[in-house]
Design an enzyme around this catalytic site. Structure first.
Site, PDB file in Angstrom:
ATOM      1  N   LEU A  30      -7.759 -86.890   8.849  1.00  0.00           N
ATOM      2  CA  LEU A  30      -8.219 -87.822   9.865  1.00  0.00           C
ATOM      3  C   LEU A  30      -8.645 -89.138   9.188  1.00  0.00           C
ATOM      4  O   LEU A  30      -9.816 -89.498   9.182  1.00  0.00           O
ATOM      5  CB  LEU A  30      -9.392 -87.191  10.632  1.00  0.00           C
ATOM      6  CG  LEU A  30     -10.000 -87.931  11.813  1.00  0.00           C
ATOM      7  CD1 LEU A  30      -8.973 -88.226  12.886  1.00  0.00           C
ATOM      8  CD2 LEU A  30     -11.155 -87.136  12.402  1.00  0.00           C
ATOM      9  N   PRO A  31      -7.666 -89.837   8.573  1.00  0.00           N
ATOM     10  CA  PRO A  31      -8.039 -91.101   7.942  1.00  0.00           C
ATOM     11  C   PRO A  31      -8.518 -92.099   8.985  1.00  0.00           C
ATOM     12  O   PRO A  31      -7.986 -92.143  10.094  1.00  0.00           O
ATOM     13  CB  PRO A  31      -6.751 -91.572   7.263  1.00  0.00           C
ATOM     14  CG  PRO A  31      -5.655 -90.808   7.889  1.00  0.00           C
ATOM     15  CD  PRO A  31      -6.245 -89.556   8.461  1.00  0.00           C
ATOM     16  N   HIS A  32      -9.531 -92.861   8.622  1.00  0.00           N
ATOM     17  CA  HIS A  32     -10.077 -93.842   9.559  1.00  0.00           C
ATOM     18  C   HIS A  32     -10.677 -95.004   8.771  1.00  0.00           C
ATOM     19  O   HIS A  32     -11.102 -94.835   7.630  1.00  0.00           O
ATOM     20  CB  HIS A  32     -11.133 -93.192  10.458  1.00  0.00           C
ATOM     21  CG  HIS A  32     -12.202 -92.480   9.690  1.00  0.00           C
ATOM     22  ND1 HIS A  32     -12.016 -91.206   9.204  1.00  0.00           N
ATOM     23  CD2 HIS A  32     -13.442 -92.856   9.299  1.00  0.00           C
ATOM     24  CE1 HIS A  32     -13.105 -90.827   8.549  1.00  0.00           C
ATOM     25  NE2 HIS A  32     -13.993 -91.815   8.578  1.00  0.00           N
ATOM     26  N   ALA A  33     -10.686 -96.152   9.409  1.00  0.00           N
ATOM     27  CA  ALA A  33     -11.224 -97.355   8.765  1.00  0.00           C
ATOM     28  C   ALA A  33     -11.389 -98.436   9.816  1.00  0.00           C
ATOM     29  O   ALA A  33     -10.962 -98.273  10.962  1.00  0.00           O
ATOM     30  CB  ALA A  33     -10.278 -97.832   7.662  1.00  0.00           C
ATOM     31  N   ARG A  72     -11.906 -96.494   2.328  1.00  0.00           N
ATOM     32  CA  ARG A  72     -12.618 -95.413   3.004  1.00  0.00           C
ATOM     33  C   ARG A  72     -12.308 -94.072   2.338  1.00  0.00           C
ATOM     34  O   ARG A  72     -13.177 -93.239   2.130  1.00  0.00           O
ATOM     35  CB  ARG A  72     -12.250 -95.384   4.500  1.00  0.00           C
ATOM     36  CG  ARG A  72     -12.686 -94.151   5.268  1.00  0.00           C
ATOM     37  CD  ARG A  72     -14.185 -93.884   5.168  1.00  0.00           C
ATOM     38  NE  ARG A  72     -14.563 -92.551   5.563  1.00  0.00           N
ATOM     39  CZ  ARG A  72     -14.617 -91.489   4.768  1.00  0.00           C
ATOM     40  NH1 ARG A  72     -14.281 -91.561   3.494  1.00  0.00           N
ATOM     41  NH2 ARG A  72     -15.020 -90.324   5.230  1.00  0.00           N
TER      42      ARG A  72
END
Length: 170
Positions: free
Chosen positions: A75-78, A61
């Site tokens: 705001l890392p997201h996956a 991501r």
């Protein structure tokens, strides 16, 4: 309005974390998420969530574009790696307050010292699509960020986030 503490629990808040890079941060998040899930859903080793899969999803991501949202926040997201045995219905969040800011390829070129990571179970991605924007919006509150940076413990961070949720005007 999405609350910052909706998918975050006090044990998923980490204060004064020493990390040297964005990659290390994503590895650490992958490890924390899988430790949390594997302790919640004890099963034999072959069915456990794998930290490497978790990291890989976050890293993939991140390659699409930095998840830094400026002002020293990322705001890392996956998606969570799929697991045939354990069906999760809601996202899991991790909050890190870093001891030393790290380069995160932010658009404003500021180093990141606050990380709010969120992983979504495969089947719920659509359902929670809007929540990233709401979380990002709340994490752009400079007053909140000032308090989070000056917190001296994970407990204090939890109190600040809880207070922010209670007093947040949507």
């Amino acid at each position: 309005m999405m609350k910052l503490t909706t998918f975050l629990s006090p044990e998923n808040i980490h204060y004064g974390v020493e990390l040297s890079s964005k990659k290390r941060a994503l590895e650490f998040i992958g490890k924390l998420v899988t430790e949390n899930l594997n302790s919640q859903f004890p099963c034999d080793k072959t069915q456990e969530f794998c930290p490497i899969d978790c990291f890989t999803n976050l890293f993939k991501r991140e390659k699409l574009g930095s998840t830094a949202i400026n002002n020293g926040v990322a705001l890392p997201h996956a998606r969570l790696p799929s697991n045939d045995v354990i069906q999760l219905n809601e996202p899991i969040a991790i909050f890190l307050q870093l001891d030393t800011p790290i380069d995160y390829d932010a658009q404003d070129h500021k180093e990141v010292d606050l990380i709010y990571a969120i992983l979504f179970p495969e089947q719920t991605c659509e359902q929670y699509k809007g929540c990233l924007q709401e979380i990002a919006q709340q994490l752009s509150d400079k007053n909140l960020l000032k308090h989070l940076r000056s917190a001296n413990s994970s407990e204090e961070i939890w109190q600040i986030l809880t207070y922010s949720d209670q007093h947040h005007v949507s």
